[in-house]
Design an enzyme around this catalytic site. Structure first.
Site, PDB file in Angstrom:
ATOM      1  N   SER A 154      14.844  67.227  67.999  1.00 14.88           N
ATOM      2  CA  SER A 154      15.042  67.237  69.451  1.00 14.88           C
ATOM      3  C   SER A 154      13.705  67.005  70.161  1.00 14.88           C
ATOM      4  CB  SER A 154      15.703  68.549  69.868  1.00 14.88           C
ATOM      5  OG  SER A 154      16.198  68.493  71.174  1.00 14.88           O
ATOM      6  N   ASP A 168      25.952  63.965  67.814  1.00 19.45           N
ATOM      7  CA  ASP A 168      25.038  64.422  68.868  1.00 19.45           C
ATOM      8  C   ASP A 168      25.297  63.662  70.170  1.00 19.45           C
ATOM      9  OD1 ASP A 168      22.892  65.304  70.387  1.00 19.45           O
ATOM     10  OD2 ASP A 168      21.384  64.861  68.869  1.00 19.45           O
ATOM     11  N   HIS A 175      24.479  68.447  68.619  1.00 20.46           N
ATOM     12  CA  HIS A 175      23.039  68.704  68.649  1.00 20.46           C
ATOM     13  C   HIS A 175      22.704  70.054  68.017  1.00 20.46           C
ATOM     14  CE1 HIS A 175      19.128  67.435  70.039  1.00 20.46           C
ATOM     15  NE2 HIS A 175      18.908  68.611  70.603  1.00 20.46           N
TER      16      HIS A 175
END
Length: 350
Positions: free
Chosen positions: A140, A294, A323
């Site tokens: 991320s 995601d 995610h």
């Protein structure tokens, strides 16, 4: 400054602190007497070529990243010297709540991904004397920092593995993050960031958590009632007993400053806006590793960038958790994929 019962050694430690001094920022100004919180595993070898760097993601600290490390795994402290560094503004490193006046709370300066990476570079070169990194890997916002490392210091980074993140944030993702920001700042007790306690902004933090329940997971996650992976037995428990308590412990300003940074992640700033030119600078062997479900960083966005990176491969991680797969709630179904790809990457001779 305000006292936090969350960003403490007992919860996120043990970690150490490195003194950055008065650290100048890309947006102007400086963090006075800046601090980087970090933790290390393993030992640096004599040639100092076995170092692995792991930057942290949005809202996360070094503690959650420790779950990616273990004897016999890809990130093995018996083989590598592993450094996990907390990004600026995450609550452990210099952040709005722990910085003295006049730069505390709402007056904390804007920090960019580039500032994080320059600060980390200062740590590993000056503290440890490291001149090359065997691997930079992060998920991320940690992936954003991984890309920044590979572009900014191409001769230093030998391998890179950005997981569930992009080198240049998309407009779509920018708007996602904007809703997270607005959820907090719409709280009537927000007080322009000068609240007395995180609990004052609990309503905004709960709305922030609810948005994550929509965007952070996948539709398949809910179809399969996969909230049980997180140790809860119902949808209500997942939202009200897991997600809301998780975010309500965090400092609202820390989340906002990290979100501002996340929205503006963009390695092409180093090449006057040319993303292809920026990614073309990379000399590392790169595995681009999106998560198939995601919604923040979908595989197509990641693949579009991967095609611009010399000597790179596209490795998709399969998960129903969207995610939030990054949390590793699926156990070995997730971790074995990560370890397989990272082991293959580390085995490549550079």
């Amino acid at each position: 400054m305000i006292k936090s019962e969350y960003y403490i050694q007992e919860i996120h430690g043990p970690y150490e602190s490195y003194d950055l001094g008065d650290f100048q920022l890309e947006e102007g100004g400086a963090i006075q007497n800046g601090k980087l919180a970090y933790v290390t595993f393993g030992e640096l070898n004599k040639t100092k070529d076995n170092a692995i760097l792991i930057p942290t993601w949005f809202s996360g600290t070094s503690k959650i990243m420790e779950t990616y490390i273990g004897n016999g795994r890809a990130l093995d402290p018996e083989k590598y010297f592993i450094i996990i560094v907390n990004q600026l503004g995450n609550g452990l490193s210099s952040s709005p709540h722990n910085t003295p006046a006049p730069l505390n709370m709402a007056n904390f300066p804007k920090v960019r991904i580039s500032d994080d990476v320059r600060a980390q570079h200062k740590l590993i070169t000056e503290k440890f004397g490291i001149e090359e990194l065997a691997l930079v890997v992060g998920g991320s916002m940690g992936a954003q920092q991984t890309y920044e490392w590979a572009v900014r210091y191409p001769d230093m980074v030998k391998r890179a593995a950005p997981i569930a993140g992009t080198a240049k944030n998309t407009i779509h993702d920018f708007l996602y993050a904007e809703t997270l920001i607005e959820a907090i700042t719409s709280d009537l007790n927000w007080n322009e960031g000068n609240y007395q306690s995180c609990k004052d902004v609990s309503g905004g933090l709960k709305r922030h958590a609810k948005l994550w329940s929509v965007m952070g997971l996948s539709t398949e996650f809910y179809k399969q009632e996969a909230w049980r992976l997180f140790g809860v037995n119902s949808l209500n428990e997942f939202i009200y007993d897991f997600l809301e308590p998780l975010f309500c412990e965090m400092d609202p300003n820390a989340l906002l400053w990290m979100a501002w940074k996340w929205q503006r992640g963009d390695v092409s700033r180093m090449t006057g806006g040319g993303l292809q030119e920026a990614l073309g600078r990379i000399k590392a062997k790169v595995f681009v590793m999106p998560i198939d479900s995601d919604m923040f960083f979908p595989p197509k966005d990641c693949e579009d960038e991967q095609t611009l990176i010399p000597n790179s491969e596209f490795r998709v991680i399969k998960s129903i958790c969207g995610h939030y797969a990054l949390f590793g709630a699926e156990g070995t179904a997730y971790s074995e994929q990560i370890d397989k790809h990272l082991s293959e990457l580390l085995a490549i001779k550079i």
